[in-house]
Design an enzyme around this catalytic site. Structure first.
Site, PDB file in Angstrom:
ATOM      1  N   GLY A  38       0.870  -1.184   0.000  1.00  0.00           N
ATOM      2  CA  GLY A  38       0.000   0.000   0.000  1.00  0.00           C
ATOM      3  C   GLY A  38       0.898   1.223   0.000  1.00  0.00           C
ATOM      4  O   GLY A  38       1.818   1.300   0.829  1.00  0.00           O
ATOM      5  N   GLU A 138      -4.440   6.750  -3.271  1.00  0.00           N
ATOM      6  CA  GLU A 138      -5.106   5.442  -3.148  1.00  0.00           C
ATOM      7  C   GLU A 138      -6.244   5.480  -2.132  1.00  0.00           C
ATOM      8  O   GLU A 138      -6.705   4.437  -1.672  1.00  0.00           O
ATOM      9  CB  GLU A 138      -4.089   4.340  -2.807  1.00  0.00           C
ATOM     10  CG  GLU A 138      -3.252   3.939  -4.018  1.00  0.00           C
ATOM     11  CD  GLU A 138      -2.304   2.773  -3.762  1.00  0.00           C
ATOM     12  OE1 GLU A 138      -1.973   2.503  -2.593  1.00  0.00           O
ATOM     13  OE2 GLU A 138      -1.901   2.152  -4.753  1.00  0.00           O
ATOM     14  N   GLY A 215      13.411   7.490 -12.356  1.00  0.00           N
ATOM     15  CA  GLY A 215      13.981   6.137 -12.283  1.00  0.00           C
ATOM     16  C   GLY A 215      15.499   6.196 -12.261  1.00  0.00           C
ATOM     17  O   GLY A 215      16.097   6.940 -11.474  1.00  0.00           O
ATOM     18  N   ALA A 242       7.731  -0.158  -4.643  1.00  0.00           N
ATOM     19  CA  ALA A 242       7.885   0.701  -3.453  1.00  0.00           C
ATOM     20  C   ALA A 242       9.104   1.616  -3.507  1.00  0.00           C
ATOM     21  O   ALA A 242       9.352   2.364  -2.565  1.00  0.00           O
ATOM     22  CB  ALA A 242       7.896  -0.109  -2.157  1.00  0.00           C
ATOM     23  N   ALA A 243       9.856   1.601  -4.614  1.00  0.00           N
ATOM     24  CA  ALA A 243      11.005   2.519  -4.695  1.00  0.00           C
ATOM     25  C   ALA A 243      10.504   3.974  -4.664  1.00  0.00           C
ATOM     26  O   ALA A 243      11.075   4.827  -3.979  1.00  0.00           O
ATOM     27  CB  ALA A 243      11.809   2.248  -5.965  1.00  0.00           C
ATOM     28  N   GLY A 244       9.397   4.227  -5.378  1.00  0.00           N
ATOM     29  CA  GLY A 244       8.817   5.578  -5.365  1.00  0.00           C
ATOM     30  C   GLY A 244       8.283   5.920  -3.971  1.00  0.00           C
ATOM     31  O   GLY A 244       8.399   7.056  -3.512  1.00  0.00           O
ATOM     32  N   ASP A 245       7.732   4.946  -3.300  1.00  0.00           N
ATOM     33  CA  ASP A 245       7.188   5.189  -1.955  1.00  0.00           C
ATOM     34  C   ASP A 245       8.308   5.534  -0.973  1.00  0.00           C
ATOM     35  O   ASP A 245       8.186   6.466  -0.175  1.00  0.00           O
ATOM     36  CB  ASP A 245       6.439   3.948  -1.445  1.00  0.00           C
ATOM     37  CG  ASP A 245       5.277   3.592  -2.353  1.00  0.00           C
ATOM     38  OD1 ASP A 245       4.752   4.493  -3.025  1.00  0.00           O
ATOM     39  OD2 ASP A 245       4.917   2.398  -2.404  1.00  0.00           O
TER      40      ASP A 245
HETATM   41  O1  RIB Z   1       3.924   1.486  -4.764  1.00  0.00           O
HETATM   42  C1  RIB Z   1       3.819   0.121  -4.509  1.00  0.00           C
HETATM   43  C2  RIB Z   1       2.506  -0.190  -3.880  1.00  0.00           C
HETATM   44  O2  RIB Z   1       1.470   0.128  -4.788  1.00  0.00           O
HETATM   45  C3  RIB Z   1       2.293  -1.633  -3.534  1.00  0.00           C
HETATM   46  O3  RIB Z   1       2.742  -1.966  -2.250  1.00  0.00           O
HETATM   47  C4  RIB Z   1       0.801  -1.833  -3.754  1.00  0.00           C
HETATM   48  O4  RIB Z   1       0.095  -2.182  -2.614  1.00  0.00           O
HETATM   49  C5  RIB Z   1       0.304  -0.552  -4.390  1.00  0.00           C
HETATM   50  O5  RIB Z   1      -0.336   0.258  -3.481  1.00  0.00           O
END
Ligand code: RIB
Length: 298
Positions: A38, A138, A215, A242-245
């Site tokens: 998430g 999201e 990237g 999840a690199a962006g997260d």
């Molecule tokens: O950015 C990666 C995430 O996007 C994943 O963990 C997935 O759950 C979606 O939300």
């Protein structure tokens, strides 16, 4: 250093494949696992592992997975008091990762879409005590806009990671201190292909600072601290999920530490790069010490 993340919590169902499937194609996966994800939760855990105090506003379902995800955030040391449990299934993401580390992600919002303005209103204390509020797309757009508005009412800095890309109402731009699209998201938001022109369009709409993640090419910044192109760190990507997260979580931490934008982006680039060297979403998020070591070695 108090960071508040308002966003999604998902369970990720991840298959690794040689190459990403084409339309109509059935493929065999080399491996499968489920793990915590998430975008919101990833950003919260990312910031926490870098040493910030983190709270999260979010939602999980009344199912076993929801309990598991909430517990896991609590074990990370995140304040989960405003993560509500609702009678809708926990959000999930179906992810395929190919041998180059590239992915496709399909998200079922589930409980994440139960977050509404009342929920944010009832969580104002958390917003008041935070230094930075981090948002993604999201959860329902109304809740994102309202969160940003309340954050600004209390003079908080707002980072909006516009992922997955959706059209944004004009109202939100006035509340955004940092907007952090990748190239595709920038195009979706502006319908402009050229990066510089797309960035200027977002500034024209009222965002104060724009950071485009590129990237392996690093990132591009235009805003109150001028223009900067900050190189990426060279790594062998295993899984870019999840690199962006983690980039966004790290940016929040670096801004809380009052790093100038160039240093903040270098730090966030390092965290994003390290994340791509490991499999999974939260399983791949680095701790502060690993990041320091990585930066020194590069
Ligand atoms: O950015 C990666 C995430 O996007 C994943 O963990 C997935 O759950 C979606 O939300």
């Amino acid at each position: 250093m108090e960071i508040l993340v308002i966003g999604s919590i998902n369970i990720d169902y991840v298959s690794t494949v040689e190459k990403l499937p084409k339309k109509g194609e059935t493929l065999h996966a080399n491996s499968f696992e489920d793990s915590a994800g998430g975008k919101g939760a990833n950003q919260a855990v990312g910031a926490r592992r870098l040493g910030a105090n983190v709270s999260m506003i979010g939602a999980v379902g009344k199912d076993a997975i929801g309990g598991r995800l909430k517990d896991s955030l609590a074990r990370e040391g995140i304040d989960v008091s405003r993560i509500n449990t609702v009678d809708v299934p926990t959000g999930n993401a179906i992810i395929t990762v190919d041998k180059n580390g590239d992915n496709t992600i399909v998200v079922y919002s589930g409980a994440n879409f139960e977050i509404d303005n009342k929920w944010i209103e009832d969580s104002e204390e958390l917003i008041k005590k935070s230094d930075i509020v981090v948002l993604q797309l999201e959860i329902p757009m109304d809740a994102v806009v309202y969160s940003a508005k309340v954050a600004k009412k209390y003079n908080k800095r707002v980072i909006l990671n516009p992922a997955p890309a959706k059209e944004l109402p004009q109202e939100i731009y006035q509340y955004i201190d940092y907007i952090t699209p990748n190239e595709t998201e920038l195009q979706e938001l502006t319908s402009i292909e050229n990066i510089e022109l797309g960035v200027k369009e977002l500034l024209g709409r009222g965002a104060k600072n724009v950071i485009v993640t590129l990237g392996e090419k690093g990132c591009y910044y235009l805003g109150e601290e001028g223009t900067h192109v900050v190189d990426s760190f060279k790594i062998n990507a295993v899984d870019t999920t999840a690199a962006g997260d983690s980039f966004n979580g790290a940016l929040a931490v670096a801004l809380c530490q009052n790093k100038d934008i160039k240093d903040a982006l270098r730090y966030a680039n390092a965290v994003g790069a390290l994340t791509a060297t490991k499999k999974g979403a939260q399983t791949s998020l680095p701790y502060g010490k690993e990041v320091e070591k990585f930066i020194i070695m590069k």
